[in-house]
Design a protein around this motif. Structure first.
Motif, PDB file in Angstrom:
ATOM      1  N   PHE A   1      36.605  49.745  45.077  1.00 30.74           N
ATOM      2  CA  PHE A   1      35.801  51.218  44.750  1.00 30.74           C
ATOM      3  C   PHE A   1      34.366  50.619  44.559  1.00 30.74           C
ATOM      4  N   PRO A   2      33.459  51.501  44.748  1.00 29.60           N
ATOM      5  CA  PRO A   2      31.992  51.218  44.574  1.00 29.60           C
ATOM      6  C   PRO A   2      31.954  51.088  42.900  1.00 29.60           C
ATOM      7  N   GLY A   3      30.991  49.965  42.726  1.00 23.84           N
ATOM      8  CA  GLY A   3      31.094  50.021  41.225  1.00 23.84           C
ATOM      9  C   GLY A   3      32.101  49.163  40.507  1.00 23.84           C
TER      10      GLY A   3
ATOM     11  N   CYS B   1      31.742  48.097  36.542  1.00 27.82           N
ATOM     12  CA  CYS B   1      32.763  48.742  35.425  1.00 27.82           C
ATOM     13  C   CYS B   1      33.290  47.539  34.562  1.00 27.82           C
ATOM     14  N   PHE B   2      33.690  46.427  35.280  1.00 24.25           N
ATOM     15  CA  PHE B   2      34.337  45.373  34.555  1.00 24.25           C
ATOM     16  C   PHE B   2      33.273  44.957  33.680  1.00 24.25           C
ATOM     17  N   TRP B   3      31.932  44.481  34.060  1.00 24.70           N
ATOM     18  CA  TRP B   3      31.056  44.076  33.343  1.00 24.70           C
ATOM     19  C   TRP B   3      30.556  44.827  32.171  1.00 24.70           C
TER      20      TRP B   3
ATOM     21  N   TYR C   1      44.219  45.945  36.168  1.00 25.50           N
ATOM     22  CA  TYR C   1      44.974  46.158  37.279  1.00 25.50           C
ATOM     23  C   TYR C   1      43.966  46.874  38.419  1.00 25.50           C
ATOM     24  N   ALA C   2      43.136  47.974  37.686  1.00 27.25           N
ATOM     25  CA  ALA C   2      42.306  48.772  38.839  1.00 27.25           C
ATOM     26  C   ALA C   2      41.194  47.827  39.249  1.00 27.25           C
ATOM     27  N   VAL C   3      41.019  46.863  38.430  1.00 32.35           N
ATOM     28  CA  VAL C   3      39.379  46.200  38.726  1.00 32.35           C
ATOM     29  C   VAL C   3      39.818  45.128  39.707  1.00 32.35           C
ATOM     30  N   VAL C   4      41.181  44.638  39.596  1.00 38.86           N
ATOM     31  CA  VAL C   4      41.506  43.525  40.400  1.00 38.86           C
ATOM     32  C   VAL C   4      42.342  43.913  41.711  1.00 38.86           C
ATOM     33  N   PHE C   5      42.900  44.858  41.751  1.00 38.95           N
ATOM     34  CA  PHE C   5      43.712  45.219  43.023  1.00 38.95           C
ATOM     35  C   PHE C   5      43.140  46.702  43.692  1.00 38.95           C
ATOM     36  N   PHE C   6      42.182  47.334  43.178  1.00 39.96           N
ATOM     37  CA  PHE C   6      41.598  48.435  43.919  1.00 39.96           C
ATOM     38  C   PHE C   6      40.135  48.100  44.336  1.00 39.96           C
TER      39      PHE C   6
END
Length: 282
Positions: free
Chosen positions: A108-110, A114-116, A101-106
């Motif tokens: 922010f730098p990096g 973070c996902f990778w 949820y944080a990776v898709v809808f927020f």
């Protein structure tokens, strides 16, 4: 117009029946072996019908009368395995869903970095990083504890990736409409994203529960107290007999008991799959 072909329906049902027999036959043989004496099982001449012991062997292993082979009652191992699998499944789903949820809808730098970094951990299963993980758990004093059994296994790059792929299919208009209604990130997640993810949650819960239930190497490594033994460890211990014959009727009874929680979870989640397919908005 669908053409009615009786022979095709007959072949389809016959194939399904053969599949059911192929799956159910080993379970039936294990159940029958559990009702016979151990020497009858070892002779290889066990009948296809239940024996004279009936279900008494199941009562023995559940009541702890079989602790001679195990050192701990089966009921205790059943509880440990169920609790461990539930904690791992709930922890994996919670962390994975929130991180996706944080990776898709927020923004922010990096964010993608973070996902990778999470995704790369797919190449590092527990067996590869087991020694440094054991060192950390030992330094934290978590040996012989349910926290030590579950916490190192909670992180899941696979579930994070699957949730991310699903969240990316949600229309951006949902987020815009939520913002116009004054919904914050937590309310958008709770009222919109979470209900839409029910099918994914049910499927991943089954997978992660069975993953936690089948764990053997990690519990074996960090557990020295018999009270934290799991069902898989107990079965292995029953088969590791130095002197004397293996009590195969009790082994079969414990194996069938070990199947029950995963089967209950699969059957319980099945109705959510069907419900998600027949809902009008789907």
């Amino acid at each position: 117009m669908v053409e009615n072909r009786p022979w095709l329906s007959f072949c389809s049902y016959l194939l399904l029946i053969l599949g059911v027999i192929a799956v159910a036959l080993p379970v039936w043989l294990a159940l029958v072996a559990a009702t016979h004496h151990s020497h009858e099982v070892m002779s290889g001449q066990v009948s296809w019908l239940p024996g004279e012991l009936g279900l008494s062997v199941f009562a023995e292993v559940l009541n702890g009368e079989a602790s001679r082979e195990l050192g701990v009652p089966v009921a205790g191992m059943l509880f440990n395995s169920t609790l461990m699998a539930l904690l791992i499944a709930v922890g994996k789903l919670s962390i994975s869903m929130l991180s996706a949820y944080a990776v898709v809808f927020f923004r922010f730098p990096g964010r993608m970095l973070c996902f990778w970094l999470i995704f790369i951990t797919l190449m590092l299963p527990v067996e590869v990083r087991i020694m440094p993980t054991f060192k950390i758990v030992a330094d934290l004093g978590l040996l012989n504890s349910m926290t030590g059994l579950t916490l190192p296994l909670i992180a899941s790059a696979t579930a994070t990736f699957l949730f991310r792929q699903f969240f990316m299919t949600l229309p951006p208009e949902l987020l815009e409409a939520a913002r116009m209604d004054g919904a914050g990130p937590w309310r958008f997640f709770r009222d919109i994203v979470l209900p839409l993810s029910r099918t994914n949650l049910a499927a991943l819960f089954v997978i992660t529960f069975i993953y936690g239930w089948n764990q053997y190497l990690w519990p074996l490594l960090i557990t020295t107290d018999d009270s934290y033994y799991t069902m898989v460890m107990g079965l292995s211990r029953m088969l590791a007999v130095d002197n004397g014959d293996i009590a195969w009727n009790r082994v079969m009874a414990v194996s069938l008991l070990a199947m029950l929680p995963p089967v209950v979870v699969v059957l319980g989640m099945q109705r959510f799959f069907v419900k998600s397919l027949v809902e009008p908005e789907k």
